[in-house]
Scaffold this active site. Structure first.
Site, mmCIF file in Angstrom:
data_model
loop_
_atom_site.group_PDB
_atom_site.id
_atom_site.type_symbol
_atom_site.label_atom_id
_atom_site.label_comp_id
_atom_site.label_asym_id
_atom_site.label_seq_id
_atom_site.Cartn_x
_atom_site.Cartn_y
_atom_site.Cartn_z
ATOM 1 N N LYS A 276 0.831 -1.198 0.000
ATOM 2 C CA LYS A 276 0.000 0.000 0.000
ATOM 3 C C LYS A 276 0.864 1.246 0.000
ATOM 4 O O LYS A 276 2.009 1.208 0.468
ATOM 5 C CB LYS A 276 -0.870 0.020 1.274
ATOM 6 C CG LYS A 276 -2.009 -0.975 1.291
ATOM 7 C CD LYS A 276 -2.815 -0.829 2.586
ATOM 8 C CE LYS A 276 -3.936 -1.836 2.671
ATOM 9 N NZ LYS A 276 -4.996 -1.664 1.684
ATOM 10 N N ARG A 350 -10.428 -11.502 1.855
ATOM 11 C CA ARG A 350 -11.302 -12.542 1.283
ATOM 12 C C ARG A 350 -10.617 -13.911 1.304
ATOM 13 O O ARG A 350 -11.290 -14.935 1.330
ATOM 14 C CB ARG A 350 -11.704 -12.128 -0.139
ATOM 15 C CG ARG A 350 -10.554 -11.973 -1.097
ATOM 16 C CD ARG A 350 -10.918 -11.115 -2.309
ATOM 17 N NE ARG A 350 -10.913 -9.688 -1.998
ATOM 18 C CZ ARG A 350 -11.233 -8.726 -2.863
ATOM 19 N NH1 ARG A 350 -11.607 -9.022 -4.079
ATOM 20 N NH2 ARG A 350 -11.179 -7.455 -2.498
HETATM 21 N N1 BES Z 1 -8.148 -3.935 4.456
HETATM 22 C C1 BES Z 1 -8.309 -3.485 3.120
HETATM 23 C C2 BES Z 1 -9.590 -2.693 2.918
HETATM 24 C C3 BES Z 1 -9.596 -1.322 3.513
HETATM 25 C C4 BES Z 1 -9.132 -0.253 2.773
HETATM 26 C C5 BES Z 1 -10.100 -1.107 4.775
HETATM 27 C C6 BES Z 1 -9.172 1.017 3.330
HETATM 28 C C7 BES Z 1 -10.135 0.159 5.334
HETATM 29 C C8 BES Z 1 -9.668 1.233 4.601
HETATM 30 C C9 BES Z 1 -8.354 -4.678 2.172
HETATM 31 O O1 BES Z 1 -7.570 -5.751 2.544
HETATM 32 C C10 BES Z 1 -7.824 -4.205 0.875
HETATM 33 O O2 BES Z 1 -6.686 -3.825 0.827
HETATM 34 N N2 BES Z 1 -8.639 -4.246 -0.158
HETATM 35 C C11 BES Z 1 -8.242 -3.811 -1.450
HETATM 36 C C12 BES Z 1 -8.797 -4.764 -2.463
HETATM 37 C C13 BES Z 1 -8.257 -4.562 -3.846
HETATM 38 C C14 BES Z 1 -6.785 -4.853 -3.892
HETATM 39 C C15 BES Z 1 -8.999 -5.478 -4.798
HETATM 40 C C16 BES Z 1 -8.770 -2.406 -1.657
HETATM 41 O O3 BES Z 1 -9.875 -2.103 -1.201
HETATM 42 O O4 BES Z 1 -8.056 -1.593 -2.232
HETATM 43 MN MN MN Z 2 -5.552 -5.504 1.893
#
Ligand code: BES
Ligand code: MN
Ligand code: ZN
Length: 497
Positions: A276, A350
């Site tokens: 990230k 997931r």
């Molecule tokens: N934990 C994150 C989702 C999240 C993002 C929670 C921001 C709270 C604030 C999750 O694991 C994630 O990173 N999801 C990705 C999915 C994508 C790579 C398909 C996302 O939402 O960017």
């Molecule tokens: Mn994630």
């Protein structure tokens, strides 16, 4: 903080802060009228002048200087009667308690006047609103501040009707139990990931099990390997923290089938190899909010002795990049036997849920509810006012909607139509773990849907609601503890027709 219920009159109560509630656009009730009379009409005068307001959640303070027994009088607005829901009342209780604390009060007396709620419900809302409204996360503040002088030690709820005391008391007790678990969830979520590792969460689950006589089992890496939990282990492979799959059972329902609650507990989500951006990455300590919510909910079920059988499943691990981390392009084999091609290691929630859901199916549950900070897309879709809901059971989705309205932890449904499933088709495996930018909340749920077999299922995406950057009614900025009260209410009303 102690909350007690007594029959008595607000104006004669010796207290640091007496709390009076006012409904907008109505004549003052009997308590308000008497207090106002003692104060020579001050309350009405200030309301007319606009120095006090009856709008929902507004608070004002008056110093009675001996005209009533209290040191301070806090006047809190309840808004218009037509909009006066239990959640409004919770909000008012939170605001009033916070106002009393800022003014330096150590004890409060509240005479809830105006709402025509059932006393048990009013008592519960009052306890929840005040406890959660006063909540602070002080664990990491230096001693001086931690022992900060401003602290409410006791709340006395005053009712004029001696016959209502025991119903009020019962409601207060329920509210205290529920609020305590929500506060525990907030504490867990706010804690730095270094101090809230999968091992620590497993320890917390064991502690709850001891306290509430629950059965607890913690699956270690070896056990997960034997079960074939390749998705959970894949996510865990980049971390030096050992993953845990935590299973807690509460049996209060005789021969009834189990209700399965599954909560995502990524104790830190760096994104893994698909790392990230560094901005706001600190927030990713909150990625175990779903796990905290289900632990709080099952503890509540036990504390409230609900006549149900419940299993809480909490897959817990970090998602970290390292030489041993799983990588884009990898294919993971899940416990169900289905394979997942990894396109993005940041779509890890997931994956751990896929194995936990498969494990939940072993219980042949009456319903599976999972809760997870799953997608950033959920915030794009719904903002921070609603938790995303998807699933296969209209009955249970409706029950969840109702629990959302009751608790103020509202949910909003998104569709799970077949067409969306195409977005996670993989060329080489049974599915891929990321479906691109379109309908991100939905494609994440689509993947989960492949692991719940035929069991009725509700999925809750709390990515946008688990944390708040601004103070909200009875939810100071930071971790919200969302889901704990929602799931508890869902369980309490489970058998209600
Ligand atoms: N934990 C994150 C989702 C999240 C993002 C929670 C921001 C709270 C604030 C999750 O694991 C994630 O990173 N999801 C990705 C999915 C994508 C790579 C398909 C996302 O939402 O960017
Ligand atoms: Mn994630
Ligand atoms: Zn995540």
């Amino acid at each position: 903080m102690k909350i007690t219920v007594k029959a008595g009159k607000l104006e004669t109560m010796r207290t640091d802060a007496a709390v009076l509630s006012i409904v907008e656009g109505e004549k003052p009730g009997p308590v308000a009228a008497r207090v106002d009379k003692a104060l020579g009409g001050m309350v009405q005068k200030l309301l007319k002048r606009g120095d006090l307001s009856a709008k929902a959640g507004s608070t004002g303070i008056i110093y009675p200087e001996g005209k009533i027994a209290a040191e301070r009088l806090i006047v809190v607005g309840l808004g218009k009667r037509a909009d006066l829901t239990l959640d409004r009342f919770r909000l008012a209780a939170g605001k009033a308690a916070a106002a009393a604390r800022s003014a330096g009060a150590k004890n409060i007396a509240i005479a809830p006047e105006g709402p025509s709620f059932d006393p048990a419900e009013a008592g519960q809302a009052l306890a929840e609103g005040s406890t959660l409204g006063l909540y602070r996360f002080l664990k990491y503040k230096s001693k001086v501040e931690n022992n900060g002088k401003k602290k409410i030690l006791s709340i006395t709820v005053l009712t004029e009707k001696a016959t209502a005391v025991s119903a009020f008391q019962k409601g207060v007790r329920t509210g205290e139990i529920i609020a305590a678990q929500a506060a525990m969830a907030r504490d867990m979520v706010s804690s730095p990931s270094a101090d809230m590792t999968p091992t620590v969460i497993a320890g917390i689950a064991k502690g709850l099990a001891r306290k509430y006589r629950l059965k607890v089992q913690v699956l270690e890496r070896d056990h997960m390997r034997k079960l074939g939990m390749g998705a959970l282990l894949g996510v865990a492979s980049g971390s030096v923290q050992p993953p845990k799959c935590i299973i807690v059972e509460y049996r209060g329902g005789g021969k009834k089938p189990f209700i399965a609650l599954v909560g995502k507990a990524i104790t830190f989500d760096s994104g893994g190899i698909s790392i990230k951006p560094s901005e706001n990455m600190d927030r990713m300590k909150d990625d175990m909010s779903g796990g905290a919510a289900v632990l709080g909910a099952i503890a509540n079920a036990a504390a409230l002795r609900l006549p149900l059988n419940i299993v809480a499943l909490v897959p817990a691990t970090e998602n970290m990049p390292s030489g041993s981390a799983f990588k884009p392009g990898d294919v993971l084999r899940t416990m169900s036997g289905q394979t997942i091609e990894i396109l993005n290691t940041d779509a890890e929630g997931r994956l751990i849920l896929a194995d936990a859901l498969a494990y939940a199916c072993r219980y042949k549950p009456a319903v599976i509810v999972d809760i997870a900070t799953l997608t950033g897309a959920c915030r794009i879709a719904l903002g921070q006012e609603a938790t995303g809901m998807l699933g296969t059971s209209d009955t249970f989705k409706q029950k969840m909607r109702e629990a959302g309205e009751t608790t103020g932890e509202r949910v909003w449904e998104l569709p799970l139509w077949d067409g969306y499933q195409d977005l996670i088709k993989s060329d080489i495996a049974d599915m891929k773990n990321a479906g691109g930018r379109d309908g991100g909340v939905i494609t994440a749920a689509c993947l989960l849907s492949k692991f719940v077999e035929k069991y009725p299922w509700v999925h809750l995406d709390i990515a946008a609601t688990a944390w708040t950057e601004k103070d909200r009614p009875y939810t100071p900025k930071g971790a919200t503890g969302i889901g704990c009260r929602l799931l508890t209410q869902f369980l309490r009303d489970y058998d209600k027709k």
